[in-house]
Write an enzyme that holds these catalytic residues in place. Structure first.
Site, PDB file in Angstrom:
ATOM      1  N   THR A 121      23.888 -20.014  55.719  1.00 11.13           N
ATOM      2  CA  THR A 121      23.385 -18.786  55.524  1.00 11.13           C
ATOM      3  C   THR A 121      24.078 -17.629  56.591  1.00 11.13           C
ATOM      4  OG1 THR A 121      21.366 -19.707  55.050  1.00 11.13           O
ATOM      5  CG2 THR A 121      21.202 -17.489  55.730  1.00 11.13           C
ATOM      6  N   GLU A 151      22.335 -21.298  49.291  1.00  8.88           N
ATOM      7  CA  GLU A 151      21.326 -22.118  48.792  1.00  8.88           C
ATOM      8  C   GLU A 151      20.013 -21.851  48.820  1.00  8.88           C
ATOM      9  OE1 GLU A 151      19.220 -24.006  50.809  1.00  8.88           O
ATOM     10  OE2 GLU A 151      20.012 -22.993  52.683  1.00  8.88           O
ATOM     11  N   GLU A 155      13.191 -27.678  52.099  1.00  6.76           N
ATOM     12  CA  GLU A 155      13.593 -29.249  52.678  1.00  6.76           C
ATOM     13  C   GLU A 155      12.191 -29.837  51.919  1.00  6.76           C
ATOM     14  OE1 GLU A 155      13.568 -29.547  56.717  1.00  6.76           O
ATOM     15  OE2 GLU A 155      15.019 -27.652  56.914  1.00  6.76           O
ATOM     16  N   LYS A 207      20.611 -14.005  49.938  1.00  5.47           N
ATOM     17  CA  LYS A 207      19.939 -15.106  50.780  1.00  5.47           C
ATOM     18  C   LYS A 207      18.841 -14.599  51.631  1.00  5.47           C
ATOM     19  CE  LYS A 207      18.955 -18.925  52.745  1.00  5.47           C
ATOM     20  NZ  LYS A 207      18.830 -20.356  52.337  1.00  5.47           N
ATOM     21  N   PHE A 252       3.437 -18.835  47.834  1.00  6.46           N
ATOM     22  CA  PHE A 252       3.726 -18.365  49.239  1.00  6.46           C
ATOM     23  C   PHE A 252       2.626 -17.400  49.770  1.00  6.46           C
ATOM     24  CE2 PHE A 252       7.571 -19.864  51.085  1.00  6.46           C
ATOM     25  CZ  PHE A 252       7.690 -20.836  50.214  1.00  6.46           C
ATOM     26  N   GLY A 256      -1.901 -19.996  57.010  1.00  2.00           N
ATOM     27  CA  GLY A 256      -1.535 -21.125  57.768  1.00  2.00           C
ATOM     28  C   GLY A 256      -1.507 -20.839  59.387  1.00  2.00           C
ATOM     29  N   GLY A 260       7.410 -21.780  59.749  1.00  2.00           N
ATOM     30  CA  GLY A 260       8.317 -22.361  60.785  1.00  2.00           C
ATOM     31  C   GLY A 260       9.808 -23.037  60.026  1.00  2.00           C
ATOM     32  N   CYS A 263      15.011 -22.009  58.698  1.00  2.00           N
ATOM     33  CA  CYS A 263      15.206 -21.061  57.974  1.00  2.00           C
ATOM     34  C   CYS A 263      14.775 -19.463  58.334  1.00  2.00           C
ATOM     35  CB  CYS A 263      15.164 -21.191  56.552  1.00  2.00           C
ATOM     36  SG  CYS A 263      16.329 -22.799  56.271  1.00  2.00           S
ATOM     37  N   LYS A 323       6.375 -28.559  57.795  1.00  4.25           N
ATOM     38  CA  LYS A 323       5.770 -28.842  56.404  1.00  4.25           C
ATOM     39  C   LYS A 323       5.800 -30.086  55.924  1.00  4.25           C
ATOM     40  CE  LYS A 323       9.618 -27.592  53.651  1.00  4.25           C
ATOM     41  NZ  LYS A 323      10.188 -27.058  52.442  1.00  4.25           N
TER      42      LYS A 323
HETATM   43  C1  UGA Z   1      13.169 -22.022  52.881  1.00  7.01           C
HETATM   44  C2  UGA Z   1      13.148 -21.314  51.335  1.00  7.01           C
HETATM   45  O1  UGA Z   1      12.044 -21.548  50.709  1.00  7.01           O
HETATM   46  C3  UGA Z   1      14.435 -21.807  50.448  1.00  7.01           C
HETATM   47  O2  UGA Z   1      14.674 -21.217  49.316  1.00  7.01           O
HETATM   48  C4  UGA Z   1      15.764 -21.562  51.393  1.00  7.01           C
HETATM   49  O3  UGA Z   1      16.935 -22.013  50.753  1.00  7.01           O
HETATM   50  C5  UGA Z   1      15.532 -22.389  52.789  1.00  7.01           C
HETATM   51  O4  UGA Z   1      14.435 -21.845  53.544  1.00  7.01           O
HETATM   52  C6  UGA Z   1      16.621 -21.836  53.509  1.00  7.01           C
HETATM   53  O5  UGA Z   1      17.011 -20.803  53.906  1.00  7.01           O
HETATM   54  O6  UGA Z   1      17.698 -22.883  53.790  1.00  7.01           O
HETATM   55  P1  UGA Z   1      12.183 -24.342  53.832  1.00  7.01           P
HETATM   56  O7  UGA Z   1      12.316 -23.577  54.971  1.00  7.01           O
HETATM   57  O8  UGA Z   1      12.478 -25.728  53.586  1.00  7.01           O
HETATM   58  O9  UGA Z   1      12.817 -23.319  52.658  1.00  7.01           O
HETATM   59  O10 UGA Z   1      10.622 -24.215  53.536  1.00  7.01           O
HETATM   60  P2  UGA Z   1       9.598 -23.434  52.833  1.00  7.01           P
HETATM   61  O11 UGA Z   1       8.692 -24.382  51.678  1.00  7.01           O
HETATM   62  O12 UGA Z   1      10.038 -22.212  52.315  1.00  7.01           O
HETATM   63  O13 UGA Z   1       8.451 -23.242  53.721  1.00  7.01           O
HETATM   64  C7  UGA Z   1       8.680 -22.491  55.069  1.00  7.01           C
HETATM   65  C8  UGA Z   1       7.619 -22.307  56.014  1.00  7.01           C
HETATM   66  O14 UGA Z   1       6.712 -21.403  55.430  1.00  7.01           O
HETATM   67  C9  UGA Z   1       6.650 -23.604  56.182  1.00  7.01           C
HETATM   68  O15 UGA Z   1       6.518 -23.514  57.379  1.00  7.01           O
HETATM   69  C10 UGA Z   1       5.693 -23.520  55.555  1.00  7.01           C
HETATM   70  O16 UGA Z   1       4.516 -24.141  55.926  1.00  7.01           O
HETATM   71  C11 UGA Z   1       5.340 -22.040  55.434  1.00  7.01           C
HETATM   72  N1  UGA Z   1       4.471 -21.607  54.316  1.00  7.01           N
HETATM   73  C12 UGA Z   1       4.885 -21.310  53.146  1.00  7.01           C
HETATM   74  C13 UGA Z   1       3.262 -20.920  54.452  1.00  7.01           C
HETATM   75  O17 UGA Z   1       2.843 -20.918  55.683  1.00  7.01           O
HETATM   76  N2  UGA Z   1       2.394 -20.428  53.334  1.00  7.01           N
HETATM   77  C14 UGA Z   1       3.060 -20.473  52.111  1.00  7.01           C
HETATM   78  O18 UGA Z   1       2.414 -19.962  51.508  1.00  7.01           O
HETATM   79  C15 UGA Z   1       4.265 -21.025  52.038  1.00  7.01           C
END
Ligand code: UGA
Length: 436
Positions: A121, A151, A155, A207, A252, A256, A260, A263, A323
């Site tokens: 990124t 991407e 995770e 991105k 989303f 919570g 974190g 990304c 997560k």
């Molecule tokens: C995120 C994006 O979802 C991916 O599309 C992107 O490619 C990636 O970043 C990146 O830039 O590499 P990721 O960081 O693995 O992916 O995790 P997410 O599932 O998106 O969750 C991110 C954070 O948001 C976690 O801490 C999760 O607990 C929090 N979250 C997510 C919430 O608190 N509430 C929600 O409704 C969703």
């Protein structure tokens, strides 16, 4: 086709393993010898569901190899992905030094036409920088294309996301590069995954804009949850009804302790910084980061209010990863909250299905346990900080019997508040009819 992936972190390793699964010959490169040695022996260096199987299949079938020799990998590849880290600088700007270093090496070893793709990124404008660095380091006049192919892998679900993405974004200024990238991704093209072909800068910005928008949804619902707590409403119903509106969508909108990971926190800050360089004040994205910082402290306040005088109390923490389904604790709100509790003199017991090894390095004073019931032993408060599936249906009677006090702070809203209260626990959730 032969490709090289430079950088074997979360993104590089998943990308390499998945392309090898598509039938492409992949060489993954990293300068960290111990990492490469492990991967050569078939030991995954990260926890990602499904990855181990793909790694061993790719190796066994001879399509996936690992090396520290960047020169060799570059010279035998048509496409070279840069998938190194872009960590935040003090200012919030993305630190591009690893990308710059790799671009210089690619330039040095160029031996024919290649497509050089940034997967990392990177701020809009980095493709142009990569192009310049390659040209400056290339002794002969070899042609090359520069592309951006961000991407969107989550995770914990990265393999699934790679194999069934919502879209593939290819930013590339010349038709030859676009054609090669489309060919590389043809297994996805053939299953009707939409392709967005655009300029390099636009792909780079897509991105950041995507991550910032997802972070905005999370901070938005976290603010609404805070209001629900004050007004006495249930954010679960608010989010559900909002999400049923197709223009909003249900994803989303789970409140919570704040987002974190490696990304969202870094990318939102980098976007604000990038915009400032162009004299654009991104007020919304700035507010998103502020709300996220505040959310961690609001959650800490909930815990403190439940606990009363902290010194001498025991808190059981379930979940440390940012997560579920990952061992990643980078910028995890759980780590922030555990640190604050330890500093307050609270005795912390903690467990997590995947990230204990990493967490142990940070907290020598925390008692790490193997399961929820052992963690809850003697605790005055049980705090849910990551919504792992194995925490969703615990035996509440058993928990109550091992705890010193029956009290739960469900900071991921994984339980029905009424069920918890009926079972005789003091309860607090996030935006779930509570008057804190
Ligand atoms: C995120 C994006 O979802 C991916 O599309 C992107 O490619 C990636 O970043 C990146 O830039 O590499 P990721 O960081 O693995 O992916 O995790 P997410 O599932 O998106 O969750 C991110 C954070 O948001 C976690 O801490 C999760 O607990 C929090 N979250 C997510 C919430 O608190 N509430 C929600 O409704 C969703």
């Amino acid at each position: 086709m032969h490709i090289a992936i430079i950088g074997t972190g979360y993104v590089g390793l998943v990308t390499g393993a998945c392309f090898a699964e598509f039938g492409v010959n992949v060489t993954c490169v990293d300068k960290d010898e111990s990492k490469i040695k492990k991967l050569q022996e078939g030991i995954p260096t990260i926890y990602e569901p499904g990855l181990e199987v793909l790694l061993s299949k790719g190796r066994r079938e001879g399509r996936l190899s690992f090396t520290t020799n960047l020169k060799e990998a570059v010279q035998k590849s048509l496409v070279i992905f840069i998938a190194v880290g872009t960590p935040p600088r003090e200012t919030g700007a993305a630190d591009l030094s690893q990308v710059e270093e790799v671009a210089a090496e690619i330039g040095k070893y160029l031996n024919g036409y290649k497509v050089v793709v940034t997967k990392s990124t990177v701020p809009a404008g980095t493709g142009a920088l990569v192009k310049r660095i390659i040209s400056e380091n290339c002794s002969e006049e070899f042609r090359f294309s520069v592309a951006s192919n961000p991407e969107f892998l989550r995770e914990g679900a990265a393999i699934e996301d790679f194999m069934h993405p919502d879209r593939i974004v290819i930013g590339c200024g010349d038709p030859e590069g676009v054609a090669i990238m489309k060919d590389l991704y043809s297994p996805l093209y053939l299953i009707d995954i939409p392709f967005v072909i655009t300029s390099v800068e636009t792909a780079e910005l897509i991105k950041y804009a995507s991550n910032a928008f997802l972070a905005t949804k999370i901070s938005f619902i976290n603010e609404i949850a805070m209001l629900c707590d004050r007004v006495g409403c249930d954010v679960y119903d608010v989010a559900r009804a909002m999400g049923l509106d197709k223009r909003i969508g249900p994803e989303f909108l789970h409140p919570g302790p704040g987002y974190g990971g490696s990304c969202f926190p870094k990318d939102t800050r980098a976007l604000v910084h990038l915009a400032a360089n162009y004299e654009c004040d991104l007020k919304i994205v700035k507010a998103v980061t502020e709300v996220n910082d505040r959310q961690r402290d609001l959650m800490l306040e909930k815990v403190k209010q439940m606990l009363g005088e902290p010194v001498g109390k025991t808190v059981a923490v379930l979940g440390l990863a940012f997560k579920p389904n990952t061992d990643d604790i980078r910028e995890s709100p759980a780590i922030y909250i555990v640190r604050k509790l330890v500093d307050l003199g609270v005795k912390v017991r903690a467990s997590d299905p995947a990230s204990i090894d990493e967490a142990k390095k940070l907290f020598p004073e925390v008692d790490f346990c193997t399961d929820a019931y052992e963690t809850a032993q003697g605790a005055d408060l049980l705090v849910f900080l990551t919504e792992w599936n194995q925490y969703r249906k615990l035996d509440l009677e058993k928990l109550k019997s091992v705890m010193a006090q029956p009290a739960i702070a469900d900071l991921r809203n994984i339980y029905d508040p009424n069920l918890i209260r009926k079972s005789g626990f003091k309860y607090v959730g996030v935006g779930r009819t509570c008057s804190f």
